[in-house]
Design a protein around this motif. Structure first.
Motif, PDB file in Angstrom:
ATOM      1  N   LEU A   1       0.792  -1.230   0.000  1.00  0.00           N
ATOM      2  CA  LEU A   1       0.000   0.000   0.000  1.00  0.00           C
ATOM      3  C   LEU A   1       0.831   1.291   0.000  1.00  0.00           C
ATOM      4  O   LEU A   1       0.510   2.234  -0.741  1.00  0.00           O
ATOM      5  CB  LEU A   1      -0.968  -0.004   1.194  1.00  0.00           C
ATOM      6  CG  LEU A   1      -2.132  -0.992   1.105  1.00  0.00           C
ATOM      7  CD1 LEU A   1      -2.969  -0.949   2.384  1.00  0.00           C
ATOM      8  CD2 LEU A   1      -2.997  -0.695  -0.105  1.00  0.00           C
ATOM      9  N   PRO A   2       1.901   1.409   0.797  1.00  0.00           N
ATOM     10  CA  PRO A   2       2.642   2.680   0.793  1.00  0.00           C
ATOM     11  C   PRO A   2       3.349   2.983  -0.520  1.00  0.00           C
ATOM     12  O   PRO A   2       3.799   4.116  -0.726  1.00  0.00           O
ATOM     13  CB  PRO A   2       3.678   2.480   1.913  1.00  0.00           C
ATOM     14  CG  PRO A   2       3.174   1.346   2.734  1.00  0.00           C
ATOM     15  CD  PRO A   2       2.439   0.466   1.784  1.00  0.00           C
ATOM     16  N   TYR A   3       3.458   1.990  -1.402  1.00  0.00           N
ATOM     17  CA  TYR A   3       4.260   2.154  -2.619  1.00  0.00           C
ATOM     18  C   TYR A   3       3.409   2.238  -3.891  1.00  0.00           C
ATOM     19  O   TYR A   3       3.954   2.282  -4.991  1.00  0.00           O
ATOM     20  CB  TYR A   3       5.244   0.987  -2.749  1.00  0.00           C
ATOM     21  CG  TYR A   3       6.073   0.778  -1.509  1.00  0.00           C
ATOM     22  CD1 TYR A   3       7.115   1.650  -1.190  1.00  0.00           C
ATOM     23  CD2 TYR A   3       5.810  -0.282  -0.624  1.00  0.00           C
ATOM     24  CE1 TYR A   3       7.876   1.468  -0.045  1.00  0.00           C
ATOM     25  CE2 TYR A   3       6.568  -0.461   0.522  1.00  0.00           C
ATOM     26  CZ  TYR A   3       7.595   0.418   0.803  1.00  0.00           C
ATOM     27  OH  TYR A   3       8.342   0.238   1.936  1.00  0.00           O
ATOM     28  N   LEU A   4       2.085   2.268  -3.739  1.00  0.00           N
ATOM     29  CA  LEU A   4       1.218   2.314  -4.907  1.00  0.00           C
ATOM     30  C   LEU A   4       1.473   3.583  -5.722  1.00  0.00           C
ATOM     31  O   LEU A   4       1.706   4.659  -5.169  1.00  0.00           O
ATOM     32  CB  LEU A   4      -0.249   2.244  -4.488  1.00  0.00           C
ATOM     33  CG  LEU A   4      -0.708   0.929  -3.855  1.00  0.00           C
ATOM     34  CD1 LEU A   4      -2.162   1.020  -3.422  1.00  0.00           C
ATOM     35  CD2 LEU A   4      -0.511  -0.239  -4.815  1.00  0.00           C
ATOM     36  N   THR A   5       1.427   3.445  -7.032  1.00  0.00           N
ATOM     37  CA  THR A   5       1.745   4.550  -7.926  1.00  0.00           C
ATOM     38  C   THR A   5       0.650   5.618  -7.878  1.00  0.00           C
ATOM     39  O   THR A   5      -0.534   5.303  -8.078  1.00  0.00           O
ATOM     40  CB  THR A   5       1.878   4.036  -9.373  1.00  0.00           C
ATOM     41  OG1 THR A   5       2.829   2.973  -9.400  1.00  0.00           O
ATOM     42  CG2 THR A   5       2.318   5.144 -10.312  1.00  0.00           C
ATOM     43  N   PRO A   6       1.006   6.886  -7.644  1.00  0.00           N
ATOM     44  CA  PRO A   6       0.003   7.953  -7.689  1.00  0.00           C
ATOM     45  C   PRO A   6      -0.616   8.052  -9.080  1.00  0.00           C
ATOM     46  O   PRO A   6       0.042   7.743 -10.079  1.00  0.00           O
ATOM     47  CB  PRO A   6       0.819   9.220  -7.354  1.00  0.00           C
ATOM     48  CG  PRO A   6       2.068   8.727  -6.707  1.00  0.00           C
ATOM     49  CD  PRO A   6       2.344   7.377  -7.298  1.00  0.00           C
ATOM     50  N   PRO A   7      -1.866   8.491  -9.169  1.00  0.00           N
ATOM     51  CA  PRO A   7      -2.551   8.518 -10.471  1.00  0.00           C
ATOM     52  C   PRO A   7      -1.806   9.291 -11.554  1.00  0.00           C
ATOM     53  O   PRO A   7      -1.731   8.841 -12.701  1.00  0.00           O
ATOM     54  CB  PRO A   7      -3.893   9.188 -10.138  1.00  0.00           C
ATOM     55  CG  PRO A   7      -4.123   8.883  -8.700  1.00  0.00           C
ATOM     56  CD  PRO A   7      -2.767   8.870  -8.068  1.00  0.00           C
ATOM     57  N   GLU A   8      -1.226  10.452 -11.204  1.00  0.00           N
ATOM     58  CA  GLU A   8      -0.545  11.246 -12.228  1.00  0.00           C
ATOM     59  C   GLU A   8       0.703  10.544 -12.753  1.00  0.00           C
ATOM     60  O   GLU A   8       1.012  10.610 -13.946  1.00  0.00           O
ATOM     61  CB  GLU A   8      -0.193  12.644 -11.701  1.00  0.00           C
ATOM     62  CG  GLU A   8       0.765  12.689 -10.533  1.00  0.00           C
ATOM     63  CD  GLU A   8       0.113  12.482  -9.169  1.00  0.00           C
ATOM     64  OE1 GLU A   8       0.812  12.647  -8.147  1.00  0.00           O
ATOM     65  OE2 GLU A   8      -1.103  12.155  -9.129  1.00  0.00           O
ATOM     66  N   ARG A   9       1.396   9.838 -11.876  1.00  0.00           N
ATOM     67  CA  ARG A   9       2.576   9.091 -12.330  1.00  0.00           C
ATOM     68  C   ARG A   9       2.145   7.881 -13.149  1.00  0.00           C
ATOM     69  O   ARG A   9       2.792   7.524 -14.138  1.00  0.00           O
ATOM     70  CB  ARG A   9       3.428   8.666 -11.133  1.00  0.00           C
ATOM     71  CG  ARG A   9       4.777   8.031 -11.524  1.00  0.00           C
ATOM     72  CD  ARG A   9       5.725   8.020 -10.339  1.00  0.00           C
ATOM     73  NE  ARG A   9       6.953   7.283 -10.617  1.00  0.00           N
ATOM     74  CZ  ARG A   9       7.996   7.783 -11.260  1.00  0.00           C
ATOM     75  NH1 ARG A   9       7.962   9.027 -11.713  1.00  0.00           N
ATOM     76  NH2 ARG A   9       9.089   7.058 -11.455  1.00  0.00           N
TER      77      ARG A   9
ATOM     78  N   ALA B   1       3.056  -0.206  -8.733  1.00  0.00           N
ATOM     79  CA  ALA B   1       3.777   0.275  -7.551  1.00  0.00           C
ATOM     80  C   ALA B   1       5.270   0.309  -7.846  1.00  0.00           C
ATOM     81  O   ALA B   1       5.759  -0.381  -8.748  1.00  0.00           O
ATOM     82  CB  ALA B   1       3.498  -0.619  -6.343  1.00  0.00           C
ATOM     83  N   GLU B   2       5.984   1.124  -7.059  1.00  0.00           N
ATOM     84  CA  GLU B   2       7.444   1.188  -7.118  1.00  0.00           C
ATOM     85  C   GLU B   2       7.972   1.052  -5.695  1.00  0.00           C
ATOM     86  O   GLU B   2       7.614   1.848  -4.821  1.00  0.00           O
ATOM     87  CB  GLU B   2       7.897   2.511  -7.724  1.00  0.00           C
ATOM     88  CG  GLU B   2       7.464   2.696  -9.171  1.00  0.00           C
ATOM     89  CD  GLU B   2       7.772   4.092  -9.673  1.00  0.00           C
ATOM     90  OE1 GLU B   2       8.837   4.276 -10.305  1.00  0.00           O
ATOM     91  OE2 GLU B   2       6.950   4.996  -9.412  1.00  0.00           O
TER      92      GLU B   2
END
Length: 256
Positions: free
Chosen positions: A6-14, A190-191
């Motif tokens: 969960l803390p590493y999920l890709t933000p929508p804009e990225r 995610a990253e």
């Protein structure tokens, strides 16, 4: 492991920026080669363009080697497998600047089949397996002597991928040992950055008991026992876990 991600999920804009790079790159590759002839190049090509940000930073010669990406911040290598083959390159690069190895992880996969006679492509079907990145550990083990170098870091790029296979195998449906052609990335989920002992705790599921064995890690992470053993070897080296005794013939570990 889902909660660990969960803390590493890709933000929508990225995620949107990744899709734009993905669409442009795949259009170029398929126009030049066609689906079924990409030979596993697409994931590497998309990630290289995405992390470079500009073609000016791609394929830069440095200390007798060619870096996938060289920016003012350092070197980035996209490596899908065979980390051990990078030892000479790492020796050269790490004396110069920070190096990040990006490791693509097929998080979720949809599979399509290509009929070799007609080129017809089947409707993609979701496979059952979900990968959170444990497959990186055999690769990390191959460069274990480098793992604690202050200039070296890693990034797991968790991708949704559509994979293509040719219906050229054997058996009634011609799928046994069929030829894999390529995996086309569909989304960056995610990253996960990895460098410090603390960052590697991503691989320790919250459901693990305070003291745990390789078998318990395998059960909680839904991986096989052999992979859990390799993972603990690397985590012990990174001081993410420590060995605290034995239960029968099994070593016990706890978080550092």
């Amino acid at each position: 492991m889902k909660d660990q991600l969960l803390p590493y999920l890709t933000p929508p804009e990225r995620g949107d920026a990744f899709l734009q790079v993905c669409d442009r790159t795949l259009d170029e590759l398929t126009a030049a080669n066609g689906i079924g002839t990409l030979a596993e190049k697409s994931i590497h090509a998309v990630l290289k363009r995405f992390y470079a940000g500009s073609p000016a930073y791609e394929e830069i010669r440095c200390h007798g080697f060619v870096a996938d990406i060289r920016t003012p911040e350092g070197i980035t290598e996209i490596q899908t497998r065979g980390f051990y083959t990078m030892k000479r390159k790492l020796h050269a690069f790490l004396t110069e600047c920070p190096v990040t190895i990006v490791y693509p992880v097929v998080h979720r996969k949809w599979l399509s089949w290509i009929a070799p006679e007609t080129g017809a492509v089947s409707k993609p079907r979701r496979t059952n397996r979900t990968n959170y990145g444990f497959s990186v550990f055999p690769e990390l083990y191959g460069i274990k002597d480098f793992l604690r170098h202050p200039n070296l870091s890693f990034r797991l790029a968790l991708l949704d991928v559509e994979e293509y296979k040719m219906l050229d195998g054997y058996g009634p449906n011609r799928k046994i040992r069929a030829t894999r052609n390529d995996g086309l990335p569909q989304a960056l989920i995610a990253e996960v950055p990895l460098q410090s002992a603390e960052s590697f705790s991503y691989f320790l599921p919250a459901s693990l008991p305070e003291r745990f064995s390789a078998a318990e890690l395998a059960a909680c992470a839904k991986i096989n026992h052999e992979l859990a053993g390799v993972a603990l070897n690397v985590l012990l080296h990174m001081e993410t876990v420590r060995r605290v005794g034995k239960s029968g013939r099994s070593y016990l570990y706890e978080r550092s």
